[in-house]
Each structure stands twice: as C-alpha cells, then as structure tokens.
Write a protein that holds these residues in place. Structure first.
Motif, PDB file in Angstrom:
ATOM      1  N   ASN A  33       0.850  -1.195   0.000  1.00 58.87           N
ATOM      2  CA  ASN A  33       0.000   0.000   0.000  1.00 58.87           C
ATOM      3  C   ASN A  33       0.881   1.237   0.000  1.00 58.87           C
ATOM      4  OD1 ASN A  33      -2.519  -1.426   0.229  1.00 58.87           O
ATOM      5  ND2 ASN A  33      -2.047  -1.779   2.385  1.00 58.87           N
TER       6      ASN A  33
ATOM      7  N   ASP B 115       3.146  -1.018   4.247  1.00 60.75           N
ATOM      8  CA  ASP B 115       2.626   0.320   3.990  1.00 60.75           C
ATOM      9  C   ASP B 115       3.814   1.191   3.618  1.00 60.75           C
ATOM     10  OD1 ASP B 115       0.045  -0.421   4.550  1.00 60.75           O
ATOM     11  OD2 ASP B 115       0.145   0.162   6.655  1.00 60.75           O
TER      12      ASP B 115
ATOM     13  N   ASP C 124       5.469   4.390   2.857  1.00 55.59           N
ATOM     14  CA  ASP C 124       5.294   5.829   3.069  1.00 55.59           C
ATOM     15  C   ASP C 124       6.232   6.575   2.127  1.00 55.59           C
ATOM     16  OD1 ASP C 124       5.294   8.475   3.982  1.00 55.59           O
ATOM     17  OD2 ASP C 124       4.960   7.874   6.063  1.00 55.59           O
TER      18      ASP C 124
ATOM     19  N   ASP D 275       6.496   9.755   1.484  1.00 53.29           N
ATOM     20  CA  ASP D 275       7.095  10.947   2.084  1.00 53.29           C
ATOM     21  C   ASP D 275       8.291  10.568   2.955  1.00 53.29           C
ATOM     22  OD1 ASP D 275       5.155  12.822   1.047  1.00 53.29           O
ATOM     23  OD2 ASP D 275       3.745  11.955   2.477  1.00 53.29           O
TER      24      ASP D 275
ATOM     25  N   PHE E 215       1.426   5.231   0.509  1.00 51.97           N
ATOM     26  CA  PHE E 215       0.845   6.351   1.254  1.00 51.97           C
ATOM     27  C   PHE E 215       1.612   7.631   0.940  1.00 51.97           C
ATOM     28  CE2 PHE E 215      -0.874   2.848   3.609  1.00 51.97           C
ATOM     29  CZ  PHE E 215      -2.072   3.319   4.123  1.00 51.97           C
ATOM     30  N   GLU E 216       0.873   8.708   0.784  1.00 47.11           N
ATOM     31  CA  GLU E 216       1.470  10.026   0.549  1.00 47.11           C
ATOM     32  C   GLU E 216       0.634  11.070   1.274  1.00 47.11           C
ATOM     33  OE1 GLU E 216       3.506  12.394  -3.175  1.00 47.11           O
ATOM     34  OE2 GLU E 216       1.654  11.285  -3.537  1.00 47.11           O
ATOM     35  N   ASN E 217       1.300  11.935   2.021  1.00 48.31           N
ATOM     36  CA  ASN E 217       0.603  12.940   2.832  1.00 48.31           C
ATOM     37  C   ASN E 217      -0.404  12.288   3.786  1.00 48.31           C
ATOM     38  OD1 ASN E 217       1.954  15.062   1.475  1.00 48.31           O
ATOM     39  ND2 ASN E 217       0.450  14.984  -0.188  1.00 48.31           N
ATOM     40  N   GLY E 218      -0.046  11.107   4.266  1.00 51.95           N
ATOM     41  CA  GLY E 218      -0.881  10.413   5.227  1.00 51.95           C
ATOM     42  C   GLY E 218      -2.080   9.699   4.641  1.00 51.95           C
ATOM     43  N   GLU E 219      -2.238   9.755   3.323  1.00 57.68           N
ATOM     44  CA  GLU E 219      -3.383   9.121   2.690  1.00 57.68           C
ATOM     45  C   GLU E 219      -2.938   8.031   1.724  1.00 57.68           C
ATOM     46  OE1 GLU E 219      -5.835  12.027   0.850  1.00 57.68           O
ATOM     47  OE2 GLU E 219      -6.325  13.067   2.722  1.00 57.68           O
ATOM     48  N   LYS E 220      -3.761   7.004   1.596  1.00 61.30           N
ATOM     49  CA  LYS E 220      -3.454   5.899   0.706  1.00 61.30           C
ATOM     50  C   LYS E 220      -3.553   6.352  -0.746  1.00 61.30           C
ATOM     51  CE  LYS E 220      -4.682   1.056  -0.130  1.00 61.30           C
ATOM     52  NZ  LYS E 220      -5.561  -0.062   0.283  1.00 61.30           N
ATOM     53  N   VAL E 221      -2.519   6.048  -1.512  1.00 61.88           N
ATOM     54  CA  VAL E 221      -2.493   6.401  -2.939  1.00 61.88           C
ATOM     55  C   VAL E 221      -3.139   5.269  -3.715  1.00 61.88           C
ATOM     56  CG1 VAL E 221      -1.046   6.957  -4.925  1.00 61.88           C
ATOM     57  CG2 VAL E 221      -0.388   7.729  -2.628  1.00 61.88           C
ATOM     58  N   LYS E 222      -4.286   5.538  -4.317  1.00 62.66           N
ATOM     59  CA  LYS E 222      -5.016   4.502  -5.038  1.00 62.66           C
ATOM     60  C   LYS E 222      -4.734   4.530  -6.533  1.00 62.66           C
ATOM     61  CE  LYS E 222      -8.810   4.279  -1.709  1.00 62.66           C
ATOM     62  NZ  LYS E 222     -10.276   4.359  -1.509  1.00 62.66           N
TER      63      LYS E 222
END
Length: 334
Positions: A175, A221, A223, A225, A177-184
C-alpha cells in the motif's frame, strides 16, 4: 469503442507511423492477433527496461502462450492420464488431486474443451522440471492464492516428483501512502502506480530497501514521504548516513597520515566500540547465511539498520580521530 489508455494510444500512433493503413482492410481476427503480439512486444520491452534499472535481472523469460503454440499442455495431461490420475465426468476432464492431499479433485478441461488455469500451470512446471531444475520456487501475490498451493503440489507429485520439489512464497500487497493518505491511483495516468513512476518519485535505493525491509508475507505500507525525507526517521537515510560517516572518517584520517589497519582495533576499549565490533564481526556471517538459506532478505536490512545504529552511537560517544594522541586514534572501520 474508444480506448483511452495512454499506452494503448501511443502504441496505436506507433502502428500508424510504421504501417500506415495496411491493417485496416485485414480480417478482424488477423488484426487482433497482430496487434496483440505487437503491443505485447512493446510492453514487455518496457518492463525489462524498468526491471533492469531497478537492478532486477531475470535469466529467462517464459511465455505462457508458447505452451499452446508448442502443444505442451495436452501431452502433460496425457502423462497424468497414463498414471491413472485423470477421469472424465459431466463432460469435463478431472485431475485426481485428492489422492495427494487436495480437498477436492480439479477440472483440467471444461465442458467447452477449454483449459482451466491449472492445466497450463501444470504444463509449465513439467517444462521447467524437464529443463533440469530440481527445485521450483514460485512467488505468488496475495493471500487468496493459498488455496492454489495444494493442487499445484498434487500435480508435482502426480508427475512423479517429491512434494517439496515445489516451494511457494506468498507475498502480500504493498500500500502506497502520501501525505498520510493511501495512494489509489497514479497522478499521471489515473491507473495503478507503476514501478517506473515510483522509482522516479522516491529513488531506486529507497524502493529496494523499503520493499525488502519486511518479510515477504507481511503487508507493507510504503510511506512515500518518509522514503524521500532526509531524516533519521527514514531508515534508508539513516543507513546511508552511517556509510557517509565511515567515508568521512577514513578520508580525514588519510589526510592526517593515518592509514586504516585492522590492528587498530586493539586500541578500542569502550563499551560502544565493543558493541559495534560484536555486531560487525560476530553476527555478519551468520546473518548473511541465514538470509540466503531461508530466503529472508529482510534479515539483512534489519541487520544493516542495527549496525548503523551502533555506528552512530559509537561515533557520538568516541573521539575517533584524536589529533592530540595519534597513537590512540580509534580508526577501525573499513
């Protein structure tokens, strides 16, 4: 039908430049066969290029289509039939996989005479074993493939090989994640994020480290960032900074006329130094061996991170290059 995929459009434009309207008057089936082969070659070339840049090399690429073209599937089923592991029922051809521990028998040829996924899979494994491989290691994605293992092991045994000839590693999804949100989706294409996009976004070293820092059967996960940050929270930066410190120490020592020698280790008497040397000399060989034998490369990233932590601790606690007492210089790291 309008196809909006950027890759499809680009392939179409390349086709027009290369062939003009040559294929517009061809029969549809002939068109589809050519376009499929043409597009596959282009996409496969891109995949190979991306993997090469990612520093992953495959010795051999195998096309499932070749199993059909070279008639490898039916002869494989015939081998199972000759051994008594095939029967006909309800207009389909069945494999007696339950004789080898599977929970139910499996269909190989459906009522419409088309093959199930299992048939070419068995033929592929038969082909690979015939090429002289004595150990097959399959890497499958997703926990939903667990149920496929018993039937594949059954096929291996039915062909006359030991069950442990086949080993299956189930890897989990990654998974982003970028800026705390999952990149779909990809910002560029609106589809799945590709290997190339991620390499360009976070860098190859960070990707390779992050992908291997957990066991293959664990969810990751990623990350993005964190992977790009220049802070000690980023394990890649933390490890690379340790390497940079080593290089700096060696460079400064050389400028002062001190050459590295393993014998300098006898001058190390502090607890931090002993911890570092124990980690470096006492565990390295075993960690490498364990990671190789058990196919657990995440053991290496864990070890490297711990080694970097000991190096930073040692560096902060000790005066590595003592200009007032050169004999006591604690330069011990290669």
């Amino acid at each position: 039908m309008a196809i909006k995929g950027a890759d499809i459009i680009k392939i179409g434009e390349t086709l027009v430049k290369e062939y003009g309207d040559k294929w517009t008057e061809k029969p549809e089936q002939e068109q589809l066969a050519f376009f499929r082969e043409y597009g596959l070659k282009i996409e496969l070339k891109k995949l190979k290029k991306d993997l090469e840049q990612f520093r992953v090399k495959f010795d051999h690429w195998f096309s499932e289509t070749s199993l059909y073209k070279e008639n490898k599937i039916e002869p494989t089923i015939d081998i199972l039939r000759d051994k008594g592991y095939i029967y006909e029922q309800d207009g389909a051809t069945w494999f007696r996989s339950t004789e080898f521990g599977d929970d139910k028998d499996r269909v190989l040829v459906k009522q419409d005479n088309s093959y199930t996924y299992l048939s070419p899979d068995i033929a592929y494994h038969k082909n690979k074993l015939a090429r002289g491989f004595d150990k097959l290691i399959n890497i499958w994605g997703g926990a939903d493939h667990h149920g496929y293992i018993p039937r594949m092991r059954a096929a291996i045994q039915a062909l006359g090989y030991d069950a442990d000839t086949l080993e299956v590693e189930i890897i989990q999804m990654v998974n982003l994640f970028e800026n705390g949100e999952k990149v779909k989706m990809s910002k560029r294409t609106g589809k799945a994020v590709t290997l190339r996009e991620l390499m360009e976004e976070v860098g190859i070293d960070a990707m390779r480290y992050f992908f291997v820092m957990r066991s293959a059967d664990s969810h990751l996960d990623f990350d993005m960032d964190l992977a790009k940050s220049e802070s000690n929270d980023n394990p890649v930066y933390y490890v690379q900074y340790a390497h940079a410190r080593i290089c700096t120490m060696l460079k400064q020592a050389k400028e002062k006329g001190i050459e590295y020698s393993p014998s300098n280790g006898q001058l190390l008497q502090s607890d931090k130094a002993e911890e570092l040397l124990k980690k470096l000399g006492g565990e390295f060989t075993q960690v490498v061996a364990d990671a190789a034998v058990n196919r657990t490369p995440h053991r290496m990233t864990q070890y490297i991170f711990e080694l970097a932590a000991h190096l930073h601790s040692f560096y902060n606690a000790e005066k590595v290059i003592n200009e007032e007492d050169m004999e006591a210089t604690k330069l011990v790291l290669p």
